[in-house]
Write an enzyme that holds these catalytic residues in place. Structure first.
Site, mmCIF file in Angstrom:
data_model
loop_
_atom_site.group_PDB
_atom_site.id
_atom_site.type_symbol
_atom_site.label_atom_id
_atom_site.label_comp_id
_atom_site.label_asym_id
_atom_site.label_seq_id
_atom_site.Cartn_x
_atom_site.Cartn_y
_atom_site.Cartn_z
ATOM 1 C CB CYS A 69 -0.831 -0.053 1.620
ATOM 2 S SG CYS A 69 -2.369 1.205 1.305
ATOM 3 C CB CYS A 180 -3.237 3.748 -5.261
ATOM 4 S SG CYS A 180 -4.597 3.201 -4.389
HETATM 5 N N1 DGL Z 1 -4.242 0.495 -2.035
HETATM 6 C C1 DGL Z 1 -3.684 1.830 -1.107
HETATM 7 C C2 DGL Z 1 -2.348 2.515 -1.363
HETATM 8 O O1 DGL Z 1 -1.544 1.725 -3.083
HETATM 9 C C3 DGL Z 1 -4.494 3.270 -0.468
HETATM 10 C C4 DGL Z 1 -6.157 3.116 -1.198
HETATM 11 C C5 DGL Z 1 -6.579 3.592 0.499
HETATM 12 O O2 DGL Z 1 -6.645 5.308 0.216
HETATM 13 O O3 DGL Z 1 -6.751 2.949 1.272
HETATM 14 O O4 DGL Z 1 -1.760 3.345 -2.199
#
Ligand code: DGL
Length: 270
Positions: A69, A180
């Site tokens: 993430c 993301c």
């Molecule tokens: N999957 C997450 C990232 O790579 C973020 C998603 C969220 O806002 O929770 O930033």
């Protein structure tokens, strides 16, 4: 065992690439679906949630741990490395370096959450590697929720992406960084909007290679297991992760285990 953490289902885009390269290792994936999206939250709050779930993964012998993430990595990576010095962490930061190195138009687009754009890690990488290219950014408000709920092919998700991408196309970008981990699951819609002149850059393969390097060199492991176990846990509605595993990875009927929050600082299995 390789540990994975994400705010929700997005980390599965990284999981997919890592498992493809390293199928011989056991895995444990934990999604904080109870608190997704992390993007609009403060770094302090994201760090608190991330640390609790990482502690759970460490207690279950995960090493290395992939913070799959960008938002959680930006808010917590340095802190986690200090707090848990014997664990190897692999973090994510939007891949603007390869985009800036290969662009021909000198213009690149980055899609990431507000939390990622605010983070010091992103600022550092941008200053270091992209100071001589023009970077167009968009936070795609609401897209993470659409993807979490399996609505990536619905009009709302497409509208969010068109709103983000059309101005970038008009500015003549030739590289688009998916900053993301949720967004690779919208790759088909994105490709449909941008056509085939713009290269999409997403980090799955690079993270998989980095994980292999760390396992073999830093941890000195090279012991394939027969039928290693794969566990998936979620702090929210487990059906969301079960559905995402089916839609996104083609893994059907996976039993996702519930993970419960206790007082915002600790998680445990139900
Ligand atoms: N999957 C997450 C990232 O790579 C973020 C998603 C969220 O806002 O929770 O930033």
């Amino acid at each position: 065992m390789i540990g994975f953490f994400d705010s929700g289902v997005g980390g599965l885009s990284i999981y997919r690439a890592v498992h493809q390269l390293l199928p011989q290792y056991a895995t444990m994936y934990a999604g904080d679906n109870a608190h997704v999206p992390y993007g609009p939250r403060t770094h302090q709050q994201v760090r608190q949630f991330t640390t609790a779930i990482v502690r759970f993964l460490i207690n279950h012998n995960a090493n290395p741990i992939i913070i799959a993430c960008n938002t959680a990595s930006g808010a917590s990576l340095q802190y986690l490395r200090n707090e848990f010095p014997t664990t190897h962490f692999i973090g994510l930061v939007p891949a603007i370096k390869p985009a800036a190195e290969t662009t021909r138009t000198g213009r690149i687009g980055v899609l990431a959450t507000p939390g990622t754009f605010r983070g010091r890690l992103y600022m550092q990488v941008k200053t270091q590697f992209a100071s001589n290219v023009v970077v167009y950014q968009d936070t795609c408000p609401g897209l993470v929720e659409e993807i979490e709920n399996g609505r990536v092919n619905q009009p709302a998700a497409r509208n969010i992406l068109e709103h983000a991408l059309k101005p970038m196309i008009a500015m003549n970008i030739d590289r688009l960084v998916l900053g993301c981990t949720h967004y690779p699951f919208a790759a088909e819609v994105i490709r449909d909007i941008i056509g085939d002149q713009i290269e999409i850059i997403e980090p799955g393969q690079a993270i998989a290679r980095r994980t292999q390097f760390i396992i073999e060199n830093n941890l000195g492991l090279n012991t394939p297991e027969d039928n290693p176990p794969h566990r998936f846990l979620s702090t929210g509605n487990t059906a969301v992760l079960t559905n995402a595993l089916a839609c996104l990875l083609g893994w059907h009927d996976i039993q996702v285990e519930p993970l419960r929050w206790r007082n915002g600082h600790q998680v445990e299995t139900a």
